[in-house]
Design a protein around this motif. Structure first.
Motif, PDB file in Angstrom:
ATOM      1  N   GLU A 140       0.832  -1.208   0.000  1.00 19.04           N
ATOM      2  CA  GLU A 140       0.000   0.000   0.000  1.00 19.04           C
ATOM      3  C   GLU A 140       0.867   1.260   0.000  1.00 19.04           C
ATOM      4  OE1 GLU A 140      -2.670  -0.139   3.296  1.00 19.04           O
ATOM      5  OE2 GLU A 140      -3.761  -1.896   2.551  1.00 19.04           O
ATOM      6  N   ILE A 141       1.901   1.279   0.822  1.00 17.23           N
ATOM      7  CA  ILE A 141       2.766   2.459   0.894  1.00 17.23           C
ATOM      8  C   ILE A 141       3.626   2.583  -0.362  1.00 17.23           C
ATOM      9  CG2 ILE A 141       4.694   3.495   2.163  1.00 17.23           C
ATOM     10  CD1 ILE A 141       3.442   2.349   4.706  1.00 17.23           C
ATOM     11  N   ALA A 142       4.042   1.453  -0.912  1.00 20.47           N
ATOM     12  CA  ALA A 142       4.800   1.494  -2.168  1.00 20.47           C
ATOM     13  C   ALA A 142       3.963   2.128  -3.273  1.00 20.47           C
ATOM     14  CB  ALA A 142       5.234   0.084  -2.567  1.00 20.47           C
ATOM     15  N   ARG A 143       2.690   1.775  -3.333  1.00 21.15           N
ATOM     16  CA  ARG A 143       1.796   2.374  -4.330  1.00 21.15           C
ATOM     17  C   ARG A 143       1.633   3.876  -4.082  1.00 21.15           C
ATOM     18  NH1 ARG A 143       2.462  -1.335  -8.023  1.00 21.15           N
ATOM     19  NH2 ARG A 143       1.102  -3.164  -7.891  1.00 21.15           N
ATOM     20  N   LYS A 144       1.448   4.220  -2.837  1.00 20.89           N
ATOM     21  CA  LYS A 144       1.247   5.629  -2.489  1.00 20.89           C
ATOM     22  C   LYS A 144       2.472   6.472  -2.836  1.00 20.89           C
ATOM     23  CE  LYS A 144       0.306   8.638   1.459  1.00 20.89           C
ATOM     24  NZ  LYS A 144      -0.025   8.705   2.900  1.00 20.89           N
ATOM     25  N   GLU A 145       3.664   5.936  -2.599  1.00 25.59           N
ATOM     26  CA  GLU A 145       4.901   6.676  -2.824  1.00 25.59           C
ATOM     27  C   GLU A 145       5.420   6.557  -4.254  1.00 25.59           C
ATOM     28  OE1 GLU A 145       6.677   8.700  -1.044  1.00 25.59           O
ATOM     29  OE2 GLU A 145       5.642   8.580   0.877  1.00 25.59           O
ATOM     30  N   GLY A 146       4.819   5.675  -5.042  1.00 27.73           N
ATOM     31  CA  GLY A 146       5.318   5.450  -6.390  1.00 27.73           C
ATOM     32  C   GLY A 146       6.660   4.747  -6.400  1.00 27.73           C
ATOM     33  N   ALA A 147       6.892   3.888  -5.421  1.00 26.17           N
ATOM     34  CA  ALA A 147       8.161   3.165  -5.317  1.00 26.17           C
ATOM     35  C   ALA A 147       8.245   2.064  -6.365  1.00 26.17           C
ATOM     36  CB  ALA A 147       8.310   2.566  -3.920  1.00 26.17           C
ATOM     37  N   VAL A 148       9.468   1.710  -6.699  1.00 30.71           N
ATOM     38  CA  VAL A 148       9.684   0.658  -7.702  1.00 30.71           C
ATOM     39  C   VAL A 148      10.070  -0.666  -7.055  1.00 30.71           C
ATOM     40  CG1 VAL A 148      10.372   2.320  -9.463  1.00 30.71           C
ATOM     41  CG2 VAL A 148      12.123   1.263  -8.003  1.00 30.71           C
ATOM     42  N   ALA A 149      10.387  -0.630  -5.750  1.00 31.27           N
ATOM     43  CA  ALA A 149      10.875  -1.843  -5.101  1.00 31.27           C
ATOM     44  C   ALA A 149      10.524  -1.849  -3.621  1.00 31.27           C
ATOM     45  CB  ALA A 149      12.386  -1.973  -5.275  1.00 31.27           C
ATOM     46  N   ILE A 150      10.520  -3.047  -3.064  1.00 31.20           N
ATOM     47  CA  ILE A 150      10.386  -3.253  -1.624  1.00 31.20           C
ATOM     48  C   ILE A 150      11.570  -4.086  -1.166  1.00 31.20           C
ATOM     49  CG2 ILE A 150       9.044  -4.374   0.204  1.00 31.20           C
ATOM     50  CD1 ILE A 150       6.526  -3.758  -1.390  1.00 31.20           C
TER      51      ILE A 150
END
Length: 423
Positions: free
Chosen positions: A118-128
């Motif tokens: 959820e936070i990756a989507r919100k931040e527009g991140a490419v990786a976890i």
């Protein structure tokens, strides 16, 4: 949700940089990962700590993340979601891995993975990125969850990247952090590997790595005491359930998270829920650990006692089989799968009438029955007693036993005939 913007980086550090979400506990492994990710991938590192009830372990995270070079820190409180949507289904299923382990770490990984996505989507991140080692179960649990919810995201597992991850021990990580100006409040002389949430705390490492060694409970235990040190006095409690969900403790209505919190204190004080287990990891090796699950042990036992009164024999037998499979599914990180959903749907259907009150006595590591009542109890005193009642005549058993034992009788007759023919 709590967000902190870390101000120790220059604006140029984040211009046009790709973002990575780091599953951050504030421990040694994940603290070392912040400068490592920046050096090796040139990412903007956004830390995400998921609060499943770690308590004081969350203290100082903001300062530590800032000092380590993160651009932002999320602290997400999901304690109630963890209890209601993950712990309760496991309690209802009677999910216990290898007859001992109450899945404390396993249950927490799916909601953590969900929140990271959820936070990756919100931040527009490419990786976890996660700090799980290449020998453990958590790498599987985190990554299966992420793949199920966000198959497009990259997953960075440093401990498996031996070409760029050169640290092989906690001592190496301590030196790495020190070289990057990060002072850590860790004492290597008592460096058990621990995982804690509201449900339990696990301990691995040090003397526990030798199955022949007795655990050093004096330094090990966090949530309670050994049975030997528990008071020489019973603690009486009652738990109320509605449709398989705990709703009250000692007659006081509470949220599930509040019930578990109080049961942890009561159970811990009475030496409840300490297990020493050598378990079979998903990756194929055996590992030894000590788990403290005081409140969870009490809750599971109370729920099981209530089901004894309410569920019919066939349903109980099927539920035991599926409960064991449910435990394995959770242990292996397969929460977000159709099979888990299907088994949980079956379990939920069995909980429709699991309502009532369970009384218990806690004493030196023991949970003692003190009476169970339910408006849906299938126990019928007139049937169960030795006195003949209206619903049951002892002579009724004659025909039943004849039919029930017919296959055995026919087989014995045939065997006797065959023996005569062979003489």
């Amino acid at each position: 949700m709590y967000i902190t913007f870390i101000q120790n980086n220059s604006l140029e550090d984040f211009v046009m940089k790709e973002k990575v979400i780091l599953a951050y506990s504030g421990g040694l492994d994940t603290t070392a990962l912040i400068p490592w990710l920046k050096e090796n991938f040139d990412y903007e590192v956004i830390c995400c700590c998921i609060n499943c009830g770690q308590g004081s372990e969350l203290d100082g995270l903001e300062e530590r993340a800032a000092l380590s070079g993160a651009s932002k820190l999320y602290i997400e409180d999901i304690v109630d979601e963890f209890c209601d949507d993950y712990i309760v289904p496991c309690v209802q299923a009677g999910a216990v891995y290898e007859n001992k382990y109450l899945l404390g770490t396993s249950m927490a990984r799916p909601p953590i993975a969900k929140k990271l996505v959820e936070i990756a989507r919100k931040e527009g991140a490419v990786a976890i990125c996660h700090g799980a080692t290449g020998k453990g179960n958590d790498q599987i649990r985190f990554e299966l969850g992420i793949k199920a919810l966000a198959p497009d995201l990259k997953i960075i597992a440093p401990w498996r990247m031996t070409d760029v991850w050169t640290m092989q021990s906690r001592e190496d990580e301590m030196e790495y952090c020190k070289a990057h100006g990060i002072d850590l409040p860790f004492n290597m002389s008592n460096s058990y590997s621990r995982d804690r949430n509201l449900w339990h705390i696990s301990h691995e490492g040090l003397e526990l790595e030798d199955p022949a060694a007795e655990p050093d409970y004096e330094h090990l235990l966090v949530l309670g005491v050994t049975p030997q040190k528990a008071p020489d006095k019973e603690t009486e409690i009652s738990l109320t359930f509605e449709k398989g969900v705990p709703t009250a403790l000692n007659g006081k209505s509470m949220k599930v998270s509040e019930i578990i919190t109080e049961l942890n204190e009561l159970g811990g004080a009475n030496g409840i829920g300490i297990i020493d287990i050598v378990e079979n990891r998903v990756v194929g090796m055996k590992s030894r650990g000590v788990y403290e699950t005081p409140g969870g042990t009490i809750l599971m036992e109370a729920h099981a006692q209530l089901e004894e009164l309410i569920l019919d024999r066939d349903t109980m037998e099927m539920k035991k089989k599926l409960g064991s499979q449910f435990a394995q599914i959770v242990y292996e990180g397969k929460w977000f799968t159709p099979l888990r959903e299907a088994i949980q749907a079956f379990v939920e259907s069995t909980q429709e009438y699991v309502t009532g009150e369970v009384k218990l006595k806690l004493y030196k590591g023991n949970i003692i029955k003190a009476g169970t009542v339910s408006p849906y109890s299938l126990y019928n005193e007139s049937l169960a007693s030795f006195t003949t009642g209206d619903l049951y005549d002892h002579h009724d058993a004659d025909g039943f036993i004849t039919l029930f034992g017919l296959p055995l009788k026919v087989r014995a007759m045939k065997m006797a005939e065959a023996a005569k023919e062979n003489k």
